[in-house]
Design a protein around this motif. Structure first.
Motif, PDB file in Angstrom:
ATOM      1  N   ILE A 125       0.906  -1.101  -0.240  1.00  0.00           N
ATOM      2  CA  ILE A 125       0.243   0.206  -0.279  1.00  0.00           C
ATOM      3  C   ILE A 125       0.879   1.417   0.309  1.00  0.00           C
ATOM      4  N   PHE A 179      -7.775   4.409  -1.910  1.00  0.00           N
ATOM      5  CA  PHE A 179      -7.998   2.992  -1.544  1.00  0.00           C
ATOM      6  C   PHE A 179      -8.876   2.959  -0.710  1.00  0.00           C
ATOM      7  N   ASN A 239     -12.076   0.512   1.523  1.00  0.00           N
ATOM      8  CA  ASN A 239     -12.460  -0.781   2.857  1.00  0.00           C
ATOM      9  C   ASN A 239     -13.473  -1.450   1.224  1.00  0.00           C
ATOM     10  N   THR A 241      -7.767  -3.893   1.662  1.00  0.00           N
ATOM     11  CA  THR A 241      -8.068  -3.179   1.052  1.00  0.00           C
ATOM     12  C   THR A 241      -8.256  -3.395  -0.999  1.00  0.00           C
TER      13      THR A 241
END
Length: 173
Positions: A80, A93, A95, A134
């Motif tokens: 990430i 990004f 969730n 993610t």
């Protein structure tokens, strides 16, 4: 030193205005091609890194996060941190929660976007059903005609000539 084999640049363009930065990037690229010498270039500016480098080493706190060609880092980041560091504007990004796994296809639900579903094929071992993930999406991969629809309120539009960027937040924020 008459014919150095290595040049070290430490943030050479950081104090220049935008127009001069572009011009100097081109001059450094030409110099590199003409001399054929190794150039080690330290920068926090990813545009400089992406346009001048044959290879990029992404460091965080003195640790190598990833090493490779600019497009390799952009297209296939190892983590990430690298995904968020390389590219302008940054990667988004989201969730998600894995709802279904079928071979290499994974169905991910996005709770911050009214449980919109994304079906994604993964290269490696798929995450387990029920796990949180993610999902990284580059700005150019958003498509009004895409399979997944998410509702967002655009807060700001940045017009840059041939390209415009819309900035929004999820309903959960």
């Amino acid at each position: 030193v008459r014919e150095p084999k290595v040049f070290l640049f430490d943030e050479p363009l950081s104090n220049l205005d935008a127009e001069l930065r572009v011009q100097m990037r081109l001059e450094i690229a030409k110099l590199h091609a003409d001399l054929g010498a190794t150039m080690i270039y330290v920068t926090h500016d990813q545009v400089e890194a992406m346009t001048l480098a044959d290879k990029i080493v992404v460091l965080r706190a003195g640790r190598v996060e990833q090493f490779g060609s600019p497009l390799n880092l952009y297209d296939d980041p190892d983590n990430i941190f690298v995904a968020g560091f390389i590219g302008s504007p940054k990667m988004n990004f989201l969730n998600g929660e894995v709802k279904k796994v079928s071979g290499q296809k994974v169905t991910i639900v996005l709770p911050d976007f009214e449980n919109a579903k994304v079906v994604k094929e993964v290269k490696e071992t798929p995450p387990a059903e029920g796990s949180t993930v993610t999902l990284g999406i580059r700005p150019e991969h958003f498509d009004f005609d895409g399979d997944t629809k998410i509702n967002m309120k655009i807060d700001v539009v940045e017009h840059l000539g041939t390209t415009s960027f819309g900035y929004a937040q999820s309903g959960a924020d």
